[in-house]
Write a protein that holds these residues in place. Structure first.
Motif: not given
Length: 474
Positions: A344-355
């Motif tokens: 999964v990737a998510q931009k908001y809420p910051e910071p950008e995150r990937i798992a």
């Protein structure tokens, strides 16, 4: 000619006439656009997806609308070699000198000036323009793009490119008949994390994508009620008569590209629900108490629900969640979440995150992904884009890429089917909300070509030779 077809043409004629007279065209086809669907849905036209128009070595540009977005476009495009701004248009002539100065300060020729309520038509009719760049209020986007294409110009419009189902089909038919590009200027598709996650999705790092989320959550309450933010408060007026997701494309564009919508999958149906309005009506009363002459007309209106949530299901069984809220006091967010069978990737809420499991990866691992999967366009002009600016550089990358494609005869990253599909969520959400969140079908503007259309090209193959003028520090 069928009665449905005659009805459609009559509605278009009336709408265009109203626009020419300076009148707003409001809520034209809340009935679900059945006339247009029956007239066009089964007809196979020329497929504009992947279409490579003849090369244009020097792209002569006419810009309509010199407000916030238009003046920014003048600045950005003036940095691109092979792009010549030859015409400027605004119905307020006082806006043109500043745009001219932006051009001439770079040592470039002064552009021809157009103004008045009909000036945009004269610009589109001009024989020395290749590409019309539209930065006007939403209700004018489709009429101007259609007129530009019918006069032999490629057209690009700010978002959304259409506000009704009828307008979406009109853009599709005109682009297919004229073989002129019709692009929506969805800048978020060129933001850095969005491009990274698109390339990672292409390379299978998230596995089979299952679900995606996008949004436009941006507190514009003060701007929409501002005296000078939008000419004649046109954006506030949109909220008076439309209840749904009025601005779906910023959140939807990048995740639709990740899901290969129109290029391997298609949107099938959707439902939409809006909250009540808890803020705009109250704000109108407060403003009217301070300045009744200006704000009394906005009191007692039935405003759009503050939060709209729409759920879309694709043909292949993927789901998309979209949200729209431009009134609540919340941090800015476009969500940008893509979720697959492997990550999964998510931009908001910051910071950008990937798992890739149950924990977000560490910053140094995210940096390694940027190093490996940053697309070629970012490596090529990303640093320059950050210097030129425009929402952190994504605006400039969008403009540079568009000009480079036109100069090299390459297909555009966003075609007419993308623009109208991402925009049609607006009127479709209105229809669903008006029917107590009943399901509505999403038109297939590609008319079956989504099955064989190729995904967006993430390389610069065949192009990349468009240079940029020197960008001075500061």
């Amino acid at each position: 000619m069928t009665s449905n077809r005659r009805s459609f043409l009559r509605n278009v004629t009336l709408s265009t006439g109203a626009i020419a007279a300076g009148l707003p065209v409001l809520g034209k086809d809340l009935s679900a656009g059945k006339d247009v669907l029956s007239a066009y849905a089964g007809k196979a036209g020329f497929n504009m997806c992947g279409y490579a128009a003849p090369k244009i070595d020097k792209v002569r540009i006419g810009i309509i609308g010199l407000g916030n977005r238009g003046s920014g476009a003048v600045g950005r495009l003036s940095f691109i070699e092979g792009a010549e701004i030859v015409a400027l248009c605004d119905n307020r002539p006082e806006r043109i000198p500043l745009a001219q100065k932006t051009i001439t300060d770079k040592g470039l020729p002064k552009a021809k000036e157009y103004t008045g309520e009909e000036g945009w038509k004269a610009l589109c009719e001009s024989g020395d323009i290749d590409f019309v760049y539209i930065c006007t209020p939403w209700q004018l986007h489709t009429p101007m793009a259609v007129y530009a294409m019918k006069n032999g110009k490629h057209a690009a419009s700010e978002v959304p490119i259409a506000v009704t189902v009828d307008e979406c089909w009109q853009l599709v038919e005109t682009s297919e008949k004229t073989k002129k590009h019709c692009m929506m200027l969805e800048n978020t598709c060129y933001d850095f994390f969005e491009l990274l996650t698109l390339n990672m999705a292409r390379n299978g790092l998230f596995g089979e994508l299952i679900h995606a989320e996008g949004a436009y959550i941006h507190d514009l309450l003060d701007s929409n009620f501002g005296k000078t933010s939008y000419s004649k408060m046109w954006r506030l007026r949109e909220n008076e008569f439309r209840n749904g997701n009025l601005y779906p494309t910023h959140g939807l564009g990048p995740i639709a590209q990740c899901l290969d919508i129109n290029r391997g999958d298609k949107m099938d149906h959707m439902v939409s629900m809006s909250s009540n309005d808890f803020m705009m009506g109250a704000t109108a009363k407060e403003k009217a108490a301070e300045d009744p002459a200006l704000y009394n007309e906005f009191v007692g209106k039935s405003y759009r629900g503050n939060m709209n949530t729409s759920i879309i299901r694709t043909y292949k069984g993927k789901t998309i969640m979209l949200q729209h809220d431009v009134t609540s006091p919340r941090p800015y967010s476009r969500l940008h979440l893509i979720s697959g069978t492997k990550g999964v990737a998510q931009k908001y809420p910051e910071p950008e995150r990937i798992a890739f499991g149950h924990e977000w990866i560490k910053p140094e691992e995210l940096k390694a992904l940027y190093d490996k999967y940053t697309p070629e366009i970012v490596r090529h002009v990303g640093d320059i884009a950050k210097k030129v600016g425009g929402h952190g550089g994504m605006d400039f990358m969008m403009d540079w890429r568009t000009i480079d494609c036109l100069r090299n005869g390459l297909p555009l990253d966003q075609d007419v089917y993308d623009g109208v599909l991402w925009s049609v969520i607006g009127p479709l959400s209105e229809q669903s909300v008006a029917k107590n969140s009943k399901t509505v079908n999403v038109p297939d503007f590609s008319r079956g070509n989504w099955k064989t259309n190729k995904p967006v090209n993430l390389t610069l193959e065949g192009g990349g030779n468009t240079t940029v003028r020197e960008v001075k520090k500061g």
